[in-house]
Motif scaffolding. Sequence first.
Motif, PDB file in Angstrom:
ATOM      1  N   ASP A   1      -3.098   2.032   6.937  1.00  0.00           N
ATOM      2  CA  ASP A   1      -4.547   1.823   6.625  1.00  0.00           C
ATOM      3  C   ASP A   1      -5.517   2.663   7.458  1.00  0.00           C
ATOM      4  O   ASP A   1      -5.695   2.520   8.459  1.00  0.00           O
ATOM      5  CB  ASP A   1      -4.994   0.351   6.761  1.00  0.00           C
ATOM      6  CG  ASP A   1      -6.457   0.235   6.252  1.00  0.00           C
ATOM      7  OD1 ASP A   1      -7.071   0.954   5.707  1.00  0.00           O
ATOM      8  OD2 ASP A   1      -6.889  -1.029   6.314  1.00  0.00           O
TER       9      ASP A   1
ATOM     10  N   LEU B   1      -5.729   5.562  -0.256  1.00  0.00           N
ATOM     11  CA  LEU B   1      -4.464   5.739  -0.565  1.00  0.00           C
ATOM     12  C   LEU B   1      -4.101   7.095  -0.362  1.00  0.00           C
ATOM     13  O   LEU B   1      -2.682   7.526  -0.609  1.00  0.00           O
ATOM     14  CB  LEU B   1      -4.039   5.163  -2.019  1.00  0.00           C
ATOM     15  CG  LEU B   1      -4.357   3.850  -2.242  1.00  0.00           C
ATOM     16  CD1 LEU B   1      -4.128   3.328  -3.560  1.00  0.00           C
ATOM     17  CD2 LEU B   1      -3.547   2.758  -1.413  1.00  0.00           C
TER      18      LEU B   1
ATOM     19  N   GLN C   1     -10.660   3.543  -3.487  1.00  0.00           N
ATOM     20  CA  GLN C   1      -9.193   3.361  -3.569  1.00  0.00           C
ATOM     21  C   GLN C   1      -8.356   4.525  -3.343  1.00  0.00           C
ATOM     22  O   GLN C   1      -7.616   4.602  -2.630  1.00  0.00           O
ATOM     23  CB  GLN C   1      -8.800   2.711  -4.912  1.00  0.00           C
ATOM     24  CG  GLN C   1      -7.273   2.297  -4.656  1.00  0.00           C
ATOM     25  CD  GLN C   1      -6.810   1.918  -6.032  1.00  0.00           C
ATOM     26  OE1 GLN C   1      -7.008   2.711  -7.081  1.00  0.00           O
ATOM     27  NE2 GLN C   1      -6.239   0.666  -6.179  1.00  0.00           N
TER      28      GLN C   1
ATOM     29  N   SER D   1       1.819  -2.019   6.232  1.00  0.00           N
ATOM     30  CA  SER D   1       1.533  -0.750   5.731  1.00  0.00           C
ATOM     31  C   SER D   1       0.351   0.016   6.426  1.00  0.00           C
ATOM     32  O   SER D   1      -0.396  -0.536   7.058  1.00  0.00           O
ATOM     33  CB  SER D   1       0.914  -1.070   3.905  1.00  0.00           C
ATOM     34  OG  SER D   1      -0.064  -1.961   4.114  1.00  0.00           O
TER      35      SER D   1
ATOM     36  N   GLU E   1       0.818  -1.307  -0.058  1.00  0.00           N
ATOM     37  CA  GLU E   1      -0.116   0.118   0.064  1.00  0.00           C
ATOM     38  C   GLU E   1       0.782   1.116  -0.152  1.00  0.00           C
ATOM     39  O   GLU E   1       0.561   2.329  -0.571  1.00  0.00           O
ATOM     40  CB  GLU E   1      -0.774  -0.058   0.992  1.00  0.00           C
ATOM     41  CG  GLU E   1      -1.700   1.210   1.317  1.00  0.00           C
ATOM     42  CD  GLU E   1      -2.906   0.927   2.286  1.00  0.00           C
ATOM     43  OE1 GLU E   1      -2.866   1.884   3.304  1.00  0.00           O
ATOM     44  OE2 GLU E   1      -3.968   0.175   2.153  1.00  0.00           O
TER      45      GLU E   1
END
Length: 337
Positions: free
Chosen positions: A226, A57, A53, A224, A3
């Motif tokens: 989140d 991100l 998404q 990663s 990610e």
Amino acid sequence: MSEKQQRLVLSIIDFLNQSISDGTIKSDDKESIEVAVQCIGEAFGVDPSDQQQVERLSVKPATLPTIFDVYLKTREKVASTSQSSAASGSTASKGPSAEDKAKADKLKQEGNALMSSKKYDEAIEAYSQAIALDTTNPIYYSNRAAAYSSKGDHLSAVGDAELAIATDPKFVKAYHRLGHAQYCLSDFGAAADAFERGLKLDPSNASLKSGLENSKARITNDGSNDSQHDVSTSDSGAAGGGMPNMADMLRNFGGGGGAGGGAGGMPDLASMMNNPQMMAMAQQLMANGGLGNLMQNPAVANMMSRVQQGDMPSMEELMSNPALRDLANQFGAGGGR
């Protein structure tokens, strides 16, 4: 594909798309860049049209140019400090004169007073003048980092926190400043690393423990970030029932002239709402139905009415209200009640 890599790719795509729309890229090259954007997205599994998404991100409000700008400024500042020390030769060990130190400390106090009045840009200028007189004091960098965070410029706060650590690696407060700024930028891995580095120096620091727990709660199993995960409410510095300790939060933002002091004065409400512990407390209240009971308190209801009208009360004003002060004491003494 991690990610973290996808976050970087999305930032690159956003930068290229922005360069197309603002005319930075010549019209003759526009088509080639658009094709490149599509190829980059496909290669890394990033689809700018996928809103879910993108929300997961995105590093906004930071952008690739602002992140790079902070890196360059930080590198230049560190290099300048190193060159200045080297050029001083035998006088480097003497450091700033007693007169310069006194002037710098006075400027720091002015900055602290400006922070209390929410005049963050003026506070930043005062701290910058103090740094110009005395580059050896990590408190000045740390206080300026707090001022940057208070106005929402967390990238600049990261740079100053790093400078404070470079000046004195044992200055624990700087690790909290760094972790807080990284957390607000949603870089939870970097935030956790900063809190852990601070805890190596001060293992009993409740604020650092709380920050570390909150950061780890936002990191996925593969390491990663989140941002979709809830903030942990089981941190070591919390009061009973998972409620963060109000006293610790006030110490995080509170002022002080000592080595562990903050940016001065009582914290303002906007700064507190950027604090991961405060967000954990709010989520805890919503989870157990306590928010409804809290809003029945006339003093709290009046405060929220003022906030909605754009009248943001200072923390000093809030704590002068007996009902709200009692409420804060309840959170500090036993959030599980």
